[in-house]
Scaffold this active site. Structure first.
Site, PDB file in Angstrom:
ATOM      1  N   LYS A 129     -32.102  18.321  24.818  1.00  0.00           N
ATOM      2  CA  LYS A 129     -33.382  18.088  25.495  1.00  0.00           C
ATOM      3  C   LYS A 129     -34.414  19.126  25.068  1.00  0.00           C
ATOM      4  O   LYS A 129     -34.068  20.250  24.710  1.00  0.00           O
ATOM      5  CB  LYS A 129     -33.163  18.146  27.007  1.00  0.00           C
ATOM      6  CG  LYS A 129     -34.398  17.807  27.816  1.00  0.00           C
ATOM      7  CD  LYS A 129     -34.037  17.557  29.266  1.00  0.00           C
ATOM      8  CE  LYS A 129     -35.292  17.388  30.117  1.00  0.00           C
ATOM      9  NZ  LYS A 129     -36.235  16.392  29.592  1.00  0.00           N
TER      10      LYS A 129
ATOM     11  N   ASN B 276     -41.702   5.869  29.394  1.00  0.00           N
ATOM     12  CA  ASN B 276     -41.455   7.101  30.130  1.00  0.00           C
ATOM     13  C   ASN B 276     -42.599   8.078  29.901  1.00  0.00           C
ATOM     14  O   ASN B 276     -43.218   8.108  28.837  1.00  0.00           O
ATOM     15  CB  ASN B 276     -40.107   7.720  29.742  1.00  0.00           C
ATOM     16  CG  ASN B 276     -40.230   8.700  28.596  1.00  0.00           C
ATOM     17  OD1 ASN B 276     -40.548   9.879  28.806  1.00  0.00           O
ATOM     18  ND2 ASN B 276     -39.994   8.234  27.379  1.00  0.00           N
TER      19      ASN B 276
ATOM     20  N   CYS C  40     -46.639  16.564  21.113  1.00  0.00           N
ATOM     21  CA  CYS C  40     -47.241  17.216  22.276  1.00  0.00           C
ATOM     22  C   CYS C  40     -48.747  17.398  22.081  1.00  0.00           C
ATOM     23  O   CYS C  40     -49.207  17.652  20.972  1.00  0.00           O
ATOM     24  CB  CYS C  40     -46.615  18.589  22.509  1.00  0.00           C
ATOM     25  SG  CYS C  40     -44.829  18.564  22.610  1.00  0.00           S
TER      26      CYS C  40
ATOM     27  N   THR D   7     -41.751   7.962  20.419  1.00  0.00           N
ATOM     28  CA  THR D   7     -42.156   6.756  21.141  1.00  0.00           C
ATOM     29  C   THR D   7     -43.579   6.313  20.802  1.00  0.00           C
ATOM     30  O   THR D   7     -44.424   7.112  20.417  1.00  0.00           O
ATOM     31  CB  THR D   7     -42.073   6.997  22.659  1.00  0.00           C
ATOM     32  OG1 THR D   7     -42.866   8.149  22.988  1.00  0.00           O
ATOM     33  CG2 THR D   7     -40.639   7.226  23.102  1.00  0.00           C
TER      34      THR D   7
END
Length: 304
Positions: free
Chosen positions: A45, A69, A130, A193
């Site tokens: 993670k 998500n 990010c 994603t």
């Protein structure tokens, strides 16, 4: 010779299949179901310098052939991960790929300089999807120059090979990949994603509290295959492919498209045993298709 073996920078994989980051935690929950030594590798993670609570709920929504998500990189922070999460993984022979995220270039550099302190960590996966808070929130991975600079900064401090995770939310994936390779990246992981949204018909508002979320699952597989193929056409850089893997045929499709190894994400939520199942099914399917080994498949691809 192990016909499933894969050798890429920092990673000697007994097979090409691994769980993707964000869908496997730090492995403790899944270790109750099967031996993690069966896996080719584990993508852990995401880790940031400080703990993060993530985004407000709801932050997950089901979609046709996938899910959205917007977890927001919830994690306990670098110090906790080094002290409590990675030591658990050191008992296994399976190589760990540490996923690193941040809001600034300094965040990435800080984590990458230290994450290799764990003997379990054999490589870094740089999450450049990010938002860059110092540049108006634009994701690091959408600008070739920004991605190049970040990759170079991380390579200067990292003690293990660096794989950069590509965002598909770009106009030209090849230019991003080339900029990252030129900065010295050891490999790529792709794809992250796709940006998506679902609307609640009763409230007339997005289901995800954040508004948008990352679309994953089988719905994005054709995009992943296309992008991997595009990058492989212009580069020999090692690639770990991901995006909608459900079956052993999906695994082989990714490998033929140009990936060297394959990560399984969303399917871990549907079937916790998906990775060992695919590993056990792969040799039989290779026999049926006349594939003697993954090494030979790679040579065949290179000669096309």
């Amino acid at each position: 010779m192990n016909r499933l073996a894969v050798e890429i920078p920092g990673l000697s994989l007994k097979n090409p299949i691994m769980p993707a980051s964000g869908c496997f935690g730090f492995g403790q929950e899944y270790s109750k179901y099967y031996d993690l030594n069966e896996l080719g590798a584990i993508m852990a993670k995401a880790v940031t310098p400080e703990p993060r609570l993530g985004n407000p709920t709801p932050r997950v929504a089901e979609t046709a052939s996938g899910m959205l998500n917007a977890i927001g990189l919830q994690n306990p922070g670098l110090e906790h991960v080094l002290a409590h999460e990675l030591p658990f993984l050191e008992q296994f022979e399976t190589p760990i790929i540490a996923n690193v995220a941040g809001a600034t270039e300094d965040d990435y550099v800080q984590v990458c300089a230290r994450i290799g302190e764990s003997k379990a960590v054999k490589a870094i996966e740089l999450n450049i999807s990010c938002p860059n808070v110092k540049h108006g929130g634009i994701a690091f991975g959408t600008d070739p120059d920004v991605a190049h600079r970040l990759t170079k900064a991380v390579k200067n401090v990292a003690t293990v090979p660096v794989y950069v995770k590509l965002s598909p939310n770009v106009a030209d994936i090849v230019s991003i990949a080339q900029a990252i390779e030129a900065a010295g990246a050891d490999g790529l992981t792709m794809i992250n994603t796709l940006l998506g949204m679902r609307i609640d018909l009763k409230t007339r508002k997005p289901i995800i509290a954040n508004g948008t979320g990352g679309l994953s699952g089988p719905a994005i597989k054709p995009v992943a295959i296309r992008m991997i193929h595009q990058v492989r056409e212009v580069s020999n850089i090692p690639i770990i492919g991901m995006g909608g893997v459900q079956t052993v045929d999906d695994v082989l499709e990714f490998l033929i498209a140009g990936a060297d190894a394959v990560a399984v994400g969303t399917m871990n939520f549907t079937d916790p045993f998906i990775c060992p199942k695919l590993i056990s099914e792969l040799p039989k399917r290779m026999d049926e298709l006349g594939i003697s080994s993954l090494q030979e498949l790679k040579k065949e691809r290179a000669n096309q």
